[in-house]
Design a protein around this motif. Structure first.
Motif, short mmCIF file in Angstrom:
data_model
loop_
_atom_site.label_atom_id
_atom_site.label_comp_id
_atom_site.label_asym_id
_atom_site.label_seq_id
_atom_site.Cartn_x
_atom_site.Cartn_y
_atom_site.Cartn_z
N TYR A 121 -15.61 28.63 83.01
CA TYR A 121 -15.59 27.41 82.66
C TYR A 121 -14.15 26.70 81.94
O TYR A 121 -13.85 27.60 81.09
N CYS A 122 -13.81 25.91 82.20
CA CYS A 122 -12.65 25.25 81.49
C CYS A 122 -13.25 24.30 80.62
O CYS A 122 -14.43 23.77 80.77
N ALA A 123 -12.64 23.94 79.52
CA ALA A 123 -13.14 22.98 78.49
C ALA A 123 -11.72 22.42 77.76
O ALA A 123 -10.63 23.00 77.61
N THR A 124 -12.26 21.16 77.31
CA THR A 124 -10.85 20.48 76.61
C THR A 124 -11.31 20.32 75.19
O THR A 124 -12.43 20.22 74.72
N GLY A 125 -10.32 20.56 74.29
CA GLY A 125 -10.53 20.62 72.85
C GLY A 125 -10.96 19.32 72.38
O GLY A 125 -10.80 18.20 72.78
N ARG A 126 -11.88 19.52 71.22
CA ARG A 126 -12.50 18.18 70.54
C ARG A 126 -11.42 17.47 69.97
O ARG A 126 -11.63 16.02 69.92
N LYS A 127 -10.60 17.89 69.39
CA LYS A 127 -9.66 17.21 68.29
C LYS A 127 -8.19 17.35 68.93
O LYS A 127 -7.87 18.49 69.59
N LEU A 128 -7.54 16.06 68.84
CA LEU A 128 -6.08 16.15 69.04
C LEU A 128 -5.24 17.23 68.37
O LEU A 128 -5.43 17.54 67.38
N TRP A 129 -4.37 17.76 69.37
CA TRP A 129 -3.25 18.36 68.77
C TRP A 129 -3.87 19.84 68.15
O TRP A 129 -3.00 20.55 67.71
N THR A 130 -4.93 20.17 68.38
CA THR A 130 -5.75 21.29 67.59
C THR A 130 -6.14 22.38 68.37
O THR A 130 -6.70 21.97 69.71
N THR A 131 -5.77 23.70 68.28
CA THR A 131 -6.21 24.79 69.04
C THR A 131 -7.08 25.62 68.45
O THR A 131 -7.03 25.76 67.23
N SER A 132 -8.03 25.86 69.23
CA SER A 132 -9.52 26.71 68.87
C SER A 132 -9.68 27.81 69.46
O SER A 132 -9.63 27.40 70.95
N LEU A 133 -10.38 28.86 69.37
CA LEU A 133 -11.15 29.95 70.10
C LEU A 133 -12.71 29.45 70.06
O LEU A 133 -13.14 30.38 70.89
N ALA A 134 -13.02 28.65 69.18
CA ALA A 134 -14.49 28.65 69.44
C ALA A 134 -15.21 27.72 70.13
O ALA A 134 -14.54 26.57 70.25
N GLU A 179 -17.79 25.63 70.20
CA GLU A 179 -17.98 24.53 69.27
C GLU A 179 -16.84 23.46 69.25
O GLU A 179 -17.27 22.41 68.82
N ASP A 180 -15.69 23.75 69.27
CA ASP A 180 -14.34 23.07 69.10
C ASP A 180 -14.09 22.39 70.31
O ASP A 180 -12.98 21.86 70.53
N TYR A 181 -14.86 22.49 71.43
CA TYR A 181 -14.49 21.89 72.79
C TYR A 181 -15.60 21.11 73.17
O TYR A 181 -16.83 21.29 73.03
N ASP A 182 -15.27 19.73 73.71
CA ASP A 182 -16.43 18.66 73.89
C ASP A 182 -16.51 18.45 75.27
O ASP A 182 -17.83 17.87 75.57
N TYR A 183 -15.96 18.76 76.26
CA TYR A 183 -15.95 18.53 77.67
C TYR A 183 -15.81 19.73 78.42
O TYR A 183 -14.92 20.55 78.20
N TRP A 184 -16.72 20.03 79.50
CA TRP A 184 -16.65 21.21 80.23
C TRP A 184 -16.80 21.05 81.61
O TRP A 184 -17.42 20.23 82.00
N GLY A 185 -16.13 21.90 82.45
CA GLY A 185 -16.55 21.93 83.71
C GLY A 185 -17.75 22.37 84.04
O GLY A 185 -18.44 22.80 83.49
N GLN A 186 -17.92 22.50 85.65
CA GLN A 186 -19.37 22.68 86.00
C GLN A 186 -19.34 24.38 86.20
O GLN A 186 -20.22 24.87 86.38
N GLY A 187 -17.99 24.94 86.10
CA GLY A 187 -17.84 26.47 86.21
C GLY A 187 -17.60 26.85 87.54
O GLY A 187 -18.03 26.26 88.68
N THR A 188 -17.20 27.98 87.82
CA THR A 188 -16.61 28.61 89.02
C THR A 188 -16.95 30.17 88.92
O THR A 188 -16.89 30.60 87.88
N GLN A 189 -17.64 30.57 89.81
CA GLN A 189 -18.10 31.96 90.01
C GLN A 189 -17.10 33.10 90.35
O GLN A 189 -16.32 32.74 91.33
N VAL A 190 -16.80 34.12 89.52
CA VAL A 190 -16.02 35.05 89.85
C VAL A 190 -16.85 36.41 90.00
O VAL A 190 -17.34 36.87 89.07
#
Length: 125
Positions: free
Chosen positions: A95-108, A110-121
């Motif tokens: 899954y890819c996801a976009t961060g919740r806060k401007l200019w902020t990088t996180s590994l968690a 919960e800090d991402y608010d929008y997610w893709g549908q996923g792609t199987q590998v």
């Protein structure tokens, strides 16, 4: 409306490579960190890689360090995950996801608010 669409997943033999793409729309993409996460059957979603809004900074899970590379093209609103030397344990939905806060990088997650549908590998041994 923010949309993230992943592509590039598939079936590959161990040792092979795949390149995942995530096309974003509905947000000023270049202001947010972008992350890749994965979830294997029966396991929790886990962090794979993150890239800062500018693309200057990246971080990786220890399990993929040296094999995976995250990159982004802000002109195309797209983030990529190049996966080399794939192993059967890399099998998961990515899954890819976009961060919740401007200019902020996180590994968690919960800090991402929008997610893709996923792609199987799937990596066969």
């Amino acid at each position: 409306q923010v949309q993230l669409v992943e592509s590039g997943g598939g079936l590959v033999q161990a040792g092979g490579s795949l390149r995942l793409s995530c096309a974003a729309s509905g947000r000023t993409f270049s202001r947010y960190a972008m992350g890749w996460f994965r979830q294997a059957p029966g396991k929790e979603r886990e962090f794979v890689a993150v890239i800062s809004w500018s693309g200057v900074s990246t971080s990786y899970a220890d399990s993929v360090k040296g094999r995976f590379t995250i990159s982004r093209d802000n002109a195309k609103n797209t983030v990529y995950l190049q996966m080399n030397s794939l192993k059967p344990e890399d099998t998961a939905v990515y899954y890819c996801a976009t961060g919740r806060k401007l200019w902020t990088t996180s590994l968690a997650p919960e800090d991402y608010d929008y997610w893709g549908q996923g792609t199987q590998v799937t990596v066969s041994s």
